[in-house]
Structure formats: C-alpha cells, structure tokens
Design a protein around this motif. Structure first.
Motif, PDB file in Angstrom:
ATOM      1  N   LEU A  15       0.845  -1.200   0.000  1.00 26.29           N
ATOM      2  CA  LEU A  15       0.000   0.000   0.000  1.00 26.29           C
ATOM      3  C   LEU A  15       0.880   1.250   0.000  1.00 26.29           C
ATOM      4  O   LEU A  15       1.053   1.923   1.019  1.00 26.29           O
ATOM      5  CB  LEU A  15      -0.939  -0.023   1.205  1.00 26.29           C
ATOM      6  N   THR A  16       1.432   1.567  -1.146  1.00 34.58           N
ATOM      7  CA  THR A  16       2.349   2.691  -1.285  1.00 34.58           C
ATOM      8  C   THR A  16       1.864   3.684  -2.332  1.00 34.58           C
ATOM      9  O   THR A  16       2.654   4.459  -2.859  1.00 34.58           O
ATOM     10  CB  THR A  16       3.755   2.193  -1.648  1.00 34.58           C
ATOM     11  N   SER A  17       0.583   3.672  -2.631  1.00 40.77           N
ATOM     12  CA  SER A  17       0.033   4.583  -3.633  1.00 40.77           C
ATOM     13  C   SER A  17      -1.449   4.777  -3.361  1.00 40.77           C
ATOM     14  O   SER A  17      -2.120   3.902  -2.786  1.00 40.77           O
ATOM     15  CB  SER A  17       0.222   4.004  -5.041  1.00 40.77           C
ATOM     16  N   TRP A  18      -1.962   5.912  -3.780  1.00 44.14           N
ATOM     17  CA  TRP A  18      -3.413   6.128  -3.721  1.00 44.14           C
ATOM     18  C   TRP A  18      -4.136   5.081  -4.558  1.00 44.14           C
ATOM     19  O   TRP A  18      -5.253   4.687  -4.240  1.00 44.14           O
ATOM     20  CB  TRP A  18      -3.741   7.539  -4.229  1.00 44.14           C
ATOM     21  N   ALA A 122      -0.068   9.734   4.796  1.00 40.13           N
ATOM     22  CA  ALA A 122       0.016  10.789   3.784  1.00 40.13           C
ATOM     23  C   ALA A 122       1.135  10.516   2.790  1.00 40.13           C
ATOM     24  O   ALA A 122       0.977  10.738   1.578  1.00 40.13           O
ATOM     25  CB  ALA A 122       0.225  12.142   4.456  1.00 40.13           C
ATOM     26  N   TRP A 123       2.266  10.038   3.276  1.00 42.26           N
ATOM     27  CA  TRP A 123       3.375   9.734   2.358  1.00 42.26           C
ATOM     28  C   TRP A 123       2.979   8.619   1.385  1.00 42.26           C
ATOM     29  O   TRP A 123       3.274   8.673   0.192  1.00 42.26           O
ATOM     30  CB  TRP A 123       4.627   9.347   3.133  1.00 42.26           C
ATOM     31  N   ARG A 124       2.296   7.617   1.888  1.00 38.12           N
ATOM     32  CA  ARG A 124       1.931   6.484   1.036  1.00 38.12           C
ATOM     33  C   ARG A 124       0.917   6.876  -0.046  1.00 38.12           C
ATOM     34  O   ARG A 124       0.915   6.268  -1.120  1.00 38.12           O
ATOM     35  CB  ARG A 124       1.362   5.353   1.900  1.00 38.12           C
ATOM     36  N   VAL A 125       0.077   7.849   0.235  1.00 39.46           N
ATOM     37  CA  VAL A 125      -0.956   8.218  -0.745  1.00 39.46           C
ATOM     38  C   VAL A 125      -0.683   9.589  -1.369  1.00 39.46           C
ATOM     39  O   VAL A 125      -1.577  10.229  -1.925  1.00 39.46           O
ATOM     40  CB  VAL A 125      -2.364   8.200  -0.108  1.00 39.46           C
ATOM     41  N   ARG A 126       0.571  10.021  -1.315  1.00 37.28           N
ATOM     42  CA  ARG A 126       0.931  11.363  -1.780  1.00 37.28           C
ATOM     43  C   ARG A 126       0.707  11.578  -3.267  1.00 37.28           C
ATOM     44  O   ARG A 126       0.707  12.711  -3.748  1.00 37.28           O
ATOM     45  CB  ARG A 126       2.393  11.658  -1.436  1.00 37.28           C
TER      46      ARG A 126
END
Length: 518
Positions: A15-18, A122-126
């Motif tokens: 889970l490293t992206s929106w 927030a970093w993961r879905v930046r």
C-alpha cells in the motif's frame, strides 16, 4: 502474475500509492479531532473498513463519521474497549495526542498490529494529485522545540513568492492529508512536524518512510517530557526529521544537538548539511554579516562570495528583528533556496510577512510602557528567546509546566527581570525557582482561579510596577490548559486586559480634566 498478500504485513507493504488496493482493510483510527477525522475521511475514500475510537469528539466530527461511511466508538479507552478488540484491526493509525504509554498504543504494539501516524499514511498516498510532470509534490519537513510554525509559514511564503505552489501543513493546523488530497495540487508541501508525529514516523516500515527534499530541526530543549518519558526519547523523535533527506539537511549551528542529528542521520547520498546562525556564515551556511542576512550555501562561488537576502534593519521595520525570529528566517531561507527560490523573492516575501498572533506581538504602547504578548512561548526555551529580545522586562510567567524544570530558565534570565508576576496552577514551582535563583526580583502571585480574573489581575500588578520605558512581557514558559482554552485564549485575554486598563486610564484622565476649574 504476483501472488496476493497472505497476511496483513504483506498487504500493508503493497500500500504505497493512492491507486493501491486499500479496499476492506480493517483500520482503527484513534482520536477524532482535525487529524483523526482527516485520517478517517481519507481511508473511507480509499474503501477501507474504518472504526474511529475516541474518548470524546466535537459534535460536528461525530456527526460526520457515519456520513463518510465509518463507524464510531466514543468512551473510555482504558481498558481497551471490547469493540476495538473485536474489530481485530489490521492497522491502527493514531492521532498525535496518544503517547506511547497510552493503553491502546501499548495494546496495539503488544498485539503486533501495525501502528502508523497520519504522516506515514500521507506519504503512502501522496500521489493522489500529481504535478504536470506526473510526480507528487516535494516534501520539506520542519521541526524543533520552538519556531516551527513561524519557519513553516516563512518557508511557504518564500516559495510562493518564488513561483512555487507551496502549502504549509501538518502540525501548523492544516492536516497533511487535506493538503495531499487538495484537487488543486501543489509543487511543495512544507510540513510542520511535532515530536509526537515524528515518534510515530520513527516506527514506520521502510515503504512508509518519507524521502524529503529538505529538512530542518531548528533547536532542541526540554519539552513534552511527560509524553515521551525522557529527554533522550524526545531527542530521538526529533532526529527522525532528517532521515532519508535528499538535498539539504538544515541545522542550527548555535545548537550542537541539531548538528549531531545531521551527522548521525541516514540520508540519501549527496545530501548536504546546511548550517545557519546569527554569525558570519561559512561556505555552506546562511548567516549575518555586518547587519546583512546572506546565503553562502546555494551559489557556485560560495567560498569567496555571498548572496544578500535582506538586512536586519529592514526586518526591524516589520518587527522581525528579534534574534530568534532572524534565526527562523535564515532556516526558512535555506529551505527555500534548496528549491531554487531566488534571493529577490525571499526579500519580497519578507517585506509582506507578519508573525502570527501571540508571537512577540506588541499589543499596546501607552504611557511609555510596551505590552508584549508571547503567549506562544509555552516552554523555557521559547521564553528564553523572548527575554533575550526584551531584557529587563516585567515578566508574566507560569501555567502547566509539562514536567519541565523551570529552574534553569529562572537562573539564567530571572535576575535581569524588573519584576515577575506568576500565574497558573503550578505557581509553587515557579515561585520556588525565583526565591532560589533570583531572590532580589520583586515577585507577585496571581492566586485567582477564575479565567476571567487571571489576566486582569496580572495586568494590574504589572501596571503598578511599570514605568516609562519598561516592557511588560507575557512569556509563560508553560502550557495554558490549566486556566485557559489554549495559548491563543491566554494571549487574547492578556491583550483585552491591557486595552481595558489603558481605556480606563484614558477615561480617568479625561474625567479629572473635566472636573477642573478655571
């Protein structure tokens, strides 16, 4: 075709992206103020299964939780609520107010449940909103015991003047997840980070660790020791700000602790250490030469020349020349210059910049006396800076000490004070420090417990002592929640009491004049 994750840890690693698959992920969100709601709202939008757990909540937030598709449990959290245990979360995301010692945090760690803060999410879905080149906004991180908000605002203002779409966010009051999801998008997020947020960030798995463009720890002094448990734990949390920095690790040359943080940080190869202080700068620093604020870090010929950013005289015209404010300006300029902001943009930004209320704010000048509101000075380090800017002031001090010993501050700055007026519910510690370290200083206690009376009485006492040329300085060196709603409420009540007294004095003078005879 890749095999699907078989457990929570494996799934979280993906889970490293929106645009990753967050659907159905069981997440417990701890706390329901601005940060907690931003976390719950983000996760609900991503399709996660969200349970919000909080001891209390404002009515508006509580009403909105089911609207966004999440569930809410309100009530005591020690012991851990049965509803939370039955939910069996795969992830817990805590608001910054939850200390490591909190029952729910201990339960999560002992249960092996992944524990994040809002910054990691927030970093993961930046990448929800990206720049024209397809990349997310760059991050610039700001922390320190004091000066965080001012420096964050300064840096963002300088960047905007330089043509960048910059957003101040994080601990400054705008949750970072709101900035990440803003459909307008940004080039840079200037993120103010508290030691609480950094502690949670220190727990991050590698895929959740931010890689900031630049970072700064402005200073380090005792604060929030009750939350962290020790000064060493507080220091270690602050040091996380430099981790993975790509371009510029900005540090305070006058504060050796920040230099050591940079030296010990695991950064991206090629990142530079950029120092700042009020002295003559070295070839990789920003500083002051003969009243000129200069950059010797971000120019090709930095060994033999420097770039002028502004002058101390110009800053004085805007009430920005207090030493600690100049230090904040240097730190912010270093962050902005690391992104290519030109010196002229920095100068122009400073010409329009004003400090936030309750930060060495002059609220009145009357009868030769200057009344200064620095209610934001909620710890000894911040107050030491205020007293350095106004030596010999009549000092209004006291409040919630947060486990910090005020003795060193009183020993260093107290004897130079014209008088001390002690407020707050922990007055005995402050009074004892003055009697021990500054026994010659006139000492007054405000023993009123009603909020409406505290500042009225403090101002009355200060006015009795003040003479032409004096400064009365509200710089409490303590938190405010013992007697006020917050530092802003404390400052506003001080200003109101000052203005009311001046108005009474003016009215009395008018009445005396009117009653005279020819």
């Amino acid at each position: 075709m890749a095999e699907p994750p078989v457990n929570a840890a494996e799934r979280l690693a993906t889970l490293t992206s929106w645009r990753a698959d967050w659907s159905g992920l069981r997440v417990a969100v701890l706390g329901l103020a601005a940060t907690g709601f931003s976390v719950a709202d983000t996760l609900a939008e991503l399709g996660a299964d969200v349970l919000v757990v909080s001891e209390k909540a404002e009515e508006e937030y509580a009403r909105l939780v089911p609207v966004i598709g999440a569930r809410l449990h309100l009530g005591p959290l020690d012991p851990v609520p049965a509803e939370l245990a039955a939910f069996d979360p795969e992830l817990v995301i805590a608001s910054p107010g939850f200390p490591p010692s909190h029952a729910v945090i201990r339960w999560a760690r002992e249960s092996g449940v992944a524990l994040w803060g809002d910054i990691e999410l927030a970093w993961r879905v930046r990448d929800k909103v990206v720049r024209p080149d397809g990349t997310p906004a760059a991050w610039v991180l700001v922390t320190g015991t004091n000066g965080k908000t001012t420096t964050t605002r300064l840096a963002a203002t300088m960047m905007k003047e330089g043509g960048l779409r910059a957003a101040p966010c994080g601990n400054i009051g705008v949750p970072i997840l709101d900035a990440v999801r803003d459909p307008a998008g940004f080039d840079v997020l200037v993120v103010e980070l508290s030691s609480h947020q950094l502690w949670y960030l220190g727990l991050s798995a590698i895929e959740g660790q931010p890689v900031p463009h630049a970072s700064v720890c402005l200073n380090l002094a005792d604060d929030h020791l009750q939350w962290h448990g020790s000064f060493e734990a507080y220091r270690d949390a602050k040091a996380v700000v430099y981790r993975n920095t790509r371009v510029a690790c900005v540090y305070n040359k006058a504060d050796e602790a920040t230099r050591r943080m940079v030296e010990e940080a695991d950064v991206v190869e090629g990142a530079r250490a950029i120092g700042f202080d009020l002295g003559v700068p070295g070839p990789s620093d920003l500083g002051v030469v003969d009243g000129i604020v200069v950059d010797r870090a971000f120019l090709d010929d930095r060994r033999t020349s420097a770039l002028e950013l502004t002058t101390v005289a110009e800053l004085a015209e805007r009430d920005l020349s207090a030493p600690h404010v100049v230090a904040n300006i240097l730190a912010a300029a270093a962050l902005a210059r690391s992104l290519g902001v030109e010196p002229v943009a920095i100068r122009d930004a400073l010409r329009a910049f004003r400090l936030d209320p309750h930060r060495i704010e002059i609220v009145a000048r009357a009868g030769g006396v200057t009344w200064v509101d620095d209610s934001k000075a909620t710890n000894p380090h911040a107050t030491a800076s205020s007293l350095a800017a106004f030596p010999g002031a009549i000092w209004i001090v006291g409040g919630q000490l947060k486990g910090v010993d005020i003795g060193d501050l009183v020993a260093a700055r107290g004897p130079a004070s014209k008088a001390a007026i002690v407020i707050g519910t922990e007055r005995s510690d402050v009074v004892a420090a003055f009697r021990r370290h500054a026994p010659a200083v006139p000492l007054f206690e405000v023993d009123h417990t009603e909020t409406e009376d505290v500042m009225t009485r403090a101002v009355e006492l200060a006015a009795q002592v003040a003479r032409d040329g004096d400064v009365v300085l509200l710089a409490p060196a303590a938190a405010s929640f013992d007697q006020f709603r917050g530092y802003d409420d404390r400052g506003e009540r001080f200003a109101q009491a000052v203005r009311a007294r001046i108005e009474r004095g003016t009215r009395d003078e008018h009445d005396d004049a009117s009653s005279g005879t020819d």
